[in-house]
Write an enzyme that holds these catalytic residues in place. Structure first.
Site, mmCIF file in Angstrom:
data_model
loop_
_atom_site.group_PDB
_atom_site.id
_atom_site.type_symbol
_atom_site.label_atom_id
_atom_site.label_comp_id
_atom_site.label_asym_id
_atom_site.label_seq_id
_atom_site.Cartn_x
_atom_site.Cartn_y
_atom_site.Cartn_z
ATOM 1 N N ASP A 47 52.159 12.158 -27.118
ATOM 2 C CA ASP A 47 51.972 11.994 -28.562
ATOM 3 C C ASP A 47 53.061 11.109 -29.165
ATOM 4 O O ASP A 47 54.158 11.009 -28.615
ATOM 5 C CB ASP A 47 52.005 13.392 -29.205
ATOM 6 C CG ASP A 47 51.299 13.410 -30.547
ATOM 7 O OD1 ASP A 47 50.725 12.372 -30.943
ATOM 8 O OD2 ASP A 47 51.336 14.459 -31.200
ATOM 9 N N TRP A 95 55.778 5.920 -33.697
ATOM 10 C CA TRP A 95 56.842 5.095 -33.107
ATOM 11 C C TRP A 95 56.656 3.625 -33.514
ATOM 12 O O TRP A 95 57.616 2.957 -33.912
ATOM 13 C CB TRP A 95 56.800 5.239 -31.584
ATOM 14 C CG TRP A 95 57.783 4.393 -30.846
ATOM 15 C CD1 TRP A 95 59.108 4.670 -30.627
ATOM 16 C CD2 TRP A 95 57.535 3.128 -30.222
ATOM 17 N NE1 TRP A 95 59.687 3.655 -29.903
ATOM 18 C CE2 TRP A 95 58.743 2.697 -29.640
ATOM 19 C CE3 TRP A 95 56.405 2.318 -30.084
ATOM 20 C CZ2 TRP A 95 58.862 1.490 -28.940
ATOM 21 C CZ3 TRP A 95 56.508 1.112 -29.393
ATOM 22 C CH2 TRP A 95 57.726 0.719 -28.825
ATOM 23 N N ARG A 150 49.731 0.473 -34.949
ATOM 24 C CA ARG A 150 49.673 1.634 -34.045
ATOM 25 C C ARG A 150 49.352 1.206 -32.607
ATOM 26 O O ARG A 150 49.848 1.787 -31.646
ATOM 27 C CB ARG A 150 48.582 2.599 -34.530
ATOM 28 C CG ARG A 150 48.860 3.218 -35.881
ATOM 29 C CD ARG A 150 47.669 4.052 -36.339
ATOM 30 N NE ARG A 150 47.307 5.064 -35.357
ATOM 31 C CZ ARG A 150 47.949 6.207 -35.176
ATOM 32 N NH1 ARG A 150 48.982 6.478 -35.937
ATOM 33 N NH2 ARG A 150 47.569 7.068 -34.266
ATOM 34 N N HIS A 160 50.520 2.183 -28.531
ATOM 35 C CA HIS A 160 49.688 2.575 -27.384
ATOM 36 C C HIS A 160 49.984 1.678 -26.176
ATOM 37 O O HIS A 160 49.992 2.135 -25.036
ATOM 38 C CB HIS A 160 48.205 2.494 -27.746
ATOM 39 C CG HIS A 160 47.799 3.502 -28.783
ATOM 40 N ND1 HIS A 160 48.209 4.810 -28.735
ATOM 41 C CD2 HIS A 160 47.031 3.403 -29.898
ATOM 42 C CE1 HIS A 160 47.720 5.477 -29.771
ATOM 43 N NE2 HIS A 160 47.009 4.642 -30.498
ATOM 44 N N GLU A 204 38.066 14.156 -29.689
ATOM 45 C CA GLU A 204 38.215 13.975 -31.147
ATOM 46 C C GLU A 204 38.706 12.564 -31.496
ATOM 47 O O GLU A 204 38.597 12.131 -32.640
ATOM 48 C CB GLU A 204 39.215 14.998 -31.717
ATOM 49 C CG GLU A 204 38.727 16.438 -31.737
ATOM 50 C CD GLU A 204 38.721 17.086 -30.347
ATOM 51 O OE1 GLU A 204 39.602 16.768 -29.516
ATOM 52 O OE2 GLU A 204 37.802 17.891 -30.075
ATOM 53 N N ASN A 205 39.260 11.845 -30.508
ATOM 54 C CA ASN A 205 39.856 10.532 -30.808
ATOM 55 C C ASN A 205 38.846 9.452 -31.190
ATOM 56 O O ASN A 205 39.228 8.405 -31.713
ATOM 57 C CB ASN A 205 40.699 10.032 -29.621
ATOM 58 C CG ASN A 205 42.037 10.727 -29.502
ATOM 59 O OD1 ASN A 205 42.629 10.803 -28.426
ATOM 60 N ND2 ASN A 205 42.562 11.247 -30.615
ATOM 61 N N SER A 253 46.044 21.260 -28.802
ATOM 62 C CA SER A 253 45.045 20.225 -29.118
ATOM 63 C C SER A 253 43.891 20.154 -28.114
ATOM 64 O O SER A 253 43.547 19.074 -27.633
ATOM 65 C CB SER A 253 45.721 18.853 -29.241
ATOM 66 O OG SER A 253 46.675 18.862 -30.268
#
Ligand code: FPP
Length: 240
Positions: free
Chosen positions: A17, A22, A30, A34, A64-65, A193
């Site tokens: 996570d 970051w 974002r 990744h 869920e992503n 999660s």
């Protein structure tokens, strides 16, 4: 702690996570987080193997992503494609077995084909075992397992008396993989999660504020130090 004093877990599971936060802190999108996160994965696999860990299961994409912004989902899928190729080469060099857990039937056909080849060609490898969870959710995994069990019941392949923990476990995506001894979640959230909920029944949990893109060998050793200091009893009476 001296490395020789560490109790090395056989199987470590990881919730990677904090990529987005970051990257944002650095004023980047974002997806930058990744990309860095994907680079960290291979380094950590090498470190884990080197420390004597036998299995590592990483949560790359949850059921869920899909609800994330389109660009982020697309970037992650592209990263998986790239990463699976890197993984293939690494597996061939290092005798590493790679398995994907999750509902892969919802992935693009080219990714599904890469997964099939990667799993098939590394099936006999006896070194480090890497499991990548893609389109994975524990509830979804258990429902898929249950449906297969019901089909087998209808076809007379199993009876009600056959259903025990080992039997149910054999229908899960992680069949033949030992349960994680240690679960690591980076970046400060204290949740599971929907990750390996059956398999984590007796695992030790380790949470760190370090975001995944900054996770490294020293952080992994810190997690194993914490694990070493735990008193694992599996519900038994504490020995004095
Ligand atoms: C969580 O960070 C991370 C993910 C949802 C994806 C994990 C993917 C990678 C580490 C890279 C790709 C992996 C492979 C195997 C190629 P987040 O986006 O939820 O971060 P945030 O909580 O800061 O928003």
């Amino acid at each position: 702690m001296d490395l020789s004093q560490l109790k090395i877990p056989t199987h470590v599971s990881v919730i990677m996570d904090g990529n987005g936060r970051w990257a944002k802190k650095k004023g980047k999108p974002r997806t930058f987080g990744h990309k860095r996160g994907a680079e960290v994965v291979m380094d950590i696999c090498r470190d884990a193997d080197d420390l004597g860990i036998r299995y590592m299961t990483i949560y790359a994409f949850s059921t869920e992503n899909w609800s994330r912004p389109d660009l982020e989902v697309k970037t992650l899928m592209l990263l998986f494609g790239k990463y699976l190729k890197i993984c293939y080469d690494e597996a061939m060099k290092n005798n590493m077995r790679v398995r994907i857990i999750g509902n892969t039937s919802a992935l693009a056909p080219d990714l599904q084909e890469m997964i099939r080849v990667l799993e098939e060609d590394t099936r006999m490898f006896t070194g480090f075992n890497l499991q990548i969870a893609i389109n994975y959710g524990s509830r979804d995994e258990m429902l898929r397992a249950m449906k297969r069990m019901m089909r087998d019941y209808k076809d007379g392949k199993i009876s009600e008396d056959d259903v025990d923990e080992a039997c149910f476990g054999s229908y899960l995506d992680t069949a033949d993989i030992p349960d994680p001894d240690l679960m690591i979640r980076t970046s400060g959230e204290l949740r599971l999660s929907n990750y390996l909920m059956w398999q984590h029944a007796y695992s030790e949990f380790y949470f760190t504020d370090t975001p995944w893109p900054e996770f490294n060998r020293a952080e992994l050793v810190k997690a194993i130090e914490a694990y070493t200091a735990r008193d694992r009893r599996y519900g038994k009476v504490k020995e004095l």
